[in-house]
Design an enzyme around this catalytic site. Structure first.
Site, PDB file in Angstrom:
ATOM      1  N   ALA A  91     -24.161   1.992   0.206  1.00 30.66           N
ATOM      2  CA  ALA A  91     -25.193   2.758  -0.513  1.00 30.66           C
ATOM      3  C   ALA A  91     -24.877   4.253  -0.565  1.00 30.66           C
ATOM      4  CB  ALA A  91     -26.585   2.496   0.089  1.00 30.66           C
TER       5      ALA A  91
ATOM      6  N   HIS B  33       0.702 -11.768   0.314  1.00 29.03           N
ATOM      7  CA  HIS B  33      -0.373 -10.962  -0.273  1.00 29.03           C
ATOM      8  C   HIS B  33      -0.936 -11.600  -1.557  1.00 29.03           C
ATOM      9  CE1 HIS B  33      -1.655  -6.454  -0.438  1.00 29.03           C
ATOM     10  NE2 HIS B  33      -2.635  -7.231  -0.836  1.00 29.03           N
TER      11      HIS B  33
ATOM     12  N   PRO C 277     -15.069  -5.830   2.807  1.00 31.21           N
ATOM     13  CA  PRO C 277     -16.365  -6.371   3.248  1.00 31.21           C
ATOM     14  C   PRO C 277     -17.536  -5.439   2.951  1.00 31.21           C
ATOM     15  CG  PRO C 277     -15.160  -5.493   5.127  1.00 31.21           C
ATOM     16  CD  PRO C 277     -14.222  -5.443   3.955  1.00 31.21           C
ATOM     17  N   LEU C 278     -17.198  -4.178   2.646  1.00 26.33           N
ATOM     18  CA  LEU C 278     -18.242  -3.215   2.265  1.00 26.33           C
ATOM     19  C   LEU C 278     -18.281  -3.050   0.748  1.00 26.33           C
ATOM     20  CD1 LEU C 278     -17.453  -0.608   5.071  1.00 26.33           C
ATOM     21  CD2 LEU C 278     -19.484  -2.086   4.940  1.00 26.33           C
ATOM     22  N   GLY C 279     -17.709  -4.012   0.031  1.00 21.09           N
ATOM     23  CA  GLY C 279     -17.711  -3.910  -1.433  1.00 21.09           C
ATOM     24  C   GLY C 279     -16.993  -2.661  -1.915  1.00 21.09           C
ATOM     25  N   ARG C 280     -15.857  -2.361  -1.252  1.00 23.45           N
ATOM     26  CA  ARG C 280     -15.077  -1.152  -1.566  1.00 23.45           C
ATOM     27  C   ARG C 280     -15.950   0.104  -1.428  1.00 23.45           C
ATOM     28  NH1 ARG C 280     -10.168  -2.937  -3.842  1.00 23.45           N
ATOM     29  NH2 ARG C 280     -10.302  -5.125  -4.414  1.00 23.45           N
TER      30      ARG C 280
ATOM     31  N   TYR D  93       0.842  -1.200   0.000  1.00 20.09           N
ATOM     32  CA  TYR D  93       0.000   0.000   0.000  1.00 20.09           C
ATOM     33  C   TYR D  93       0.878   1.252   0.000  1.00 20.09           C
ATOM     34  CZ  TYR D  93      -3.450  -3.516   1.468  1.00 20.09           C
ATOM     35  OH  TYR D  93      -4.249  -4.637   1.555  1.00 20.09           O
TER      36      TYR D  93
ATOM     37  N   PHE E 190     -19.257   0.255  -1.946  1.00 21.45           N
ATOM     38  CA  PHE E 190     -20.521   0.206  -2.702  1.00 21.45           C
ATOM     39  C   PHE E 190     -21.700  -0.218  -1.826  1.00 21.45           C
ATOM     40  CE2 PHE E 190     -23.736  -1.893  -5.216  1.00 21.45           C
ATOM     41  CZ  PHE E 190     -24.048  -0.873  -6.096  1.00 21.45           C
TER      42      PHE E 190
END
Ligand SMILES: NC(=O)c1ccc[n+]([C@@H]2O[C@H](COP(=O)([O-])OP(=O)(O)OC[C@H]3O[C@@H](n4cnc5c(N)ncnc54)[C@H](OP(=O)(O)O)[C@@H]3O)[C@@H](O)[C@H]2O)c1
Length: 329
Positions: free
Chosen positions: A213, A125, A205-208, A56, A210
């Site tokens: 919402a 990784h 886990p938050l869909g990047r 990163y 998305f």
């Protein structure tokens, strides 16, 4: 914050970790002071799993994490990774990212940037197709023996590779993408982990972002945001994918909470071996995410979400074509 055990032989960790990647690269604008305050707030709220990688920003994120954890080292478990050189970082000539000698070089560099004597959870990784996994994990095992790291992790490894690696040295956790819109791990990888007593730490886990919402159009992303290169955020695909959000938003409304919390609660409901590592650089989002550990969805809600997000329902692959080739090896 409730605790979960990280694999059969691993440590106790908070039910949710904190992913630090987006603090330095990929998503939105950097804000180091707020990122550091977010790490501090996470510790105050009982989060004890802080996740980074040497990839990163070619070490920049590890340095940030090291700075944030100065004086707080004993309160957390630090997870970092090596071997994803596509995202930056240099491998000396003649070596490749999974080469045993490179594992030792990379670990020393990470220890230095983090400013610690030992890495709690050290991960590969990406699996290097040019190096037998036994050789790479053999080197990681030596790092454990030398006290430079304590537990081992693989990211985006295939089920067969996980079995072979685990035969060399116990693997404590697998860090691979898993969320409502990325459920492919349920077929082979999660069952293999469960058979072997390996924990699963879902990334993105938050869909990047998305599934929170809050990104319903690509214009919600600044021009340099890396999600613009991800097929699922392509304008035509995002238009399709937005239609999937309705049940998450409805369930959030029922509970008087945020869609992000519903997405995390669904993952937590998949088993006690699941420890999602949502990423944020803001204290406000962090606080919402931490509260998701206390959100209990009804069994019917968990099932409704599973039905609404069957495998393959998402428009667009989860990575651009070139990066897909490095997954599931
Ligand atoms: N092993 C691997 O190959 C790999 C790959 C990717 C990620 N990871 C790890 O997994 C971690 C998490 O994944 P991720 O960061 O890709 O995706 P994520 O956790 O699914 O989503 C992060 C995004 O969601 C936003 N967000 C977070 N909480 C929110 C909330 N409550 N409401 C609204 N928006 C919210 C963040 O915004 P802000 O940034 O503005 O706070 C960020 O843009 C990373 O930090 C990294 O450590 C590992």
């Amino acid at each position: 914050m409730q605790k979960r055990k990280l694999g059969k032989n691993g440590p106790e960790v908070s039910a949710l970790g904190l992913g630090c990647m987006g603090m330095s690269i990929s998503y939105g604008e950097r804000n180091d002071p707020e990122s550091i305050a977010t790490i501090h707030r996470a510790i105050d709220l009982g989060v004890n799993l802080i996740v980074t990688s040497d990839a990163y920003g070619a070490g920049v994120n590890e340095e940030l994490v090291g700075k944030a954890l100065a004086g707080r080292r004993d309160k957390v478990l630090i997870g970092t990774k090596f071997g994803n050189v596509g995202q930056g970082g240099a491998v000396p000539e003649g070596l490749s990212p999974g080469h045993p000698q490179y594992a030792l070089i990379a670990c020393d560099a990470s220890l230095k940037r983090l400013g610690v004597d030992t890495i709690d959870i050290y991960g590969l990784h990406r699996v290097d197709p040019k190096v037998p996994i036994e050789d790479t994990v053999g080197a990681m095992k030596r790092l454990v023996e030398q006290g430079k790291c304590r537990y081992l992790l693989l990211s985006e490894a295939g089920a067969q590779t996980i079995r072979r690696a685990h035969a060399v040295h116990p693997i404590t956790a697998i860090e691979t993408e898993y969320s409502l819109w990325s459920r492919d791990v349920e077929a082979q990888i999660l069952p293999a982990c469960r058979e072997l007593g390996i924990a699963f730490t879902p990334y993105s886990p938050l869909g990047r972002g998305f599934l929170t919402a809050t990104i319903k159009h690509v214009d919600a992303l600044i021009p340099k945001d890396r999600r613009r290169e991800h097929p699922r955020f392509d304008p035509a695909n995002i238009e399709q994918n937005v239609k999937l959000l309705a049940p998450i938003e409805q369930i959030a409304q029922t509970h008087g909470c945020k869609p992000a919390q519903v997405a995390l609660a669904w993952l937590l409901a998949q088993g006690d071996d699941i420890v999602p590592i949502p990423g944020t650089k803001r204290r406000t989002y962090l606080e919402e995410n931490v509260a998701a550990a206390d959100l209990k969805l009804a069994a019917a809600e968990v099932e409704r979400l599973a039905q609404a997000f069957p495998l393959g329902v998402t428009a667009g692959t989860r990575y651009p074509e070139k990066q897909l080739q490095a997954l599931g090896i």
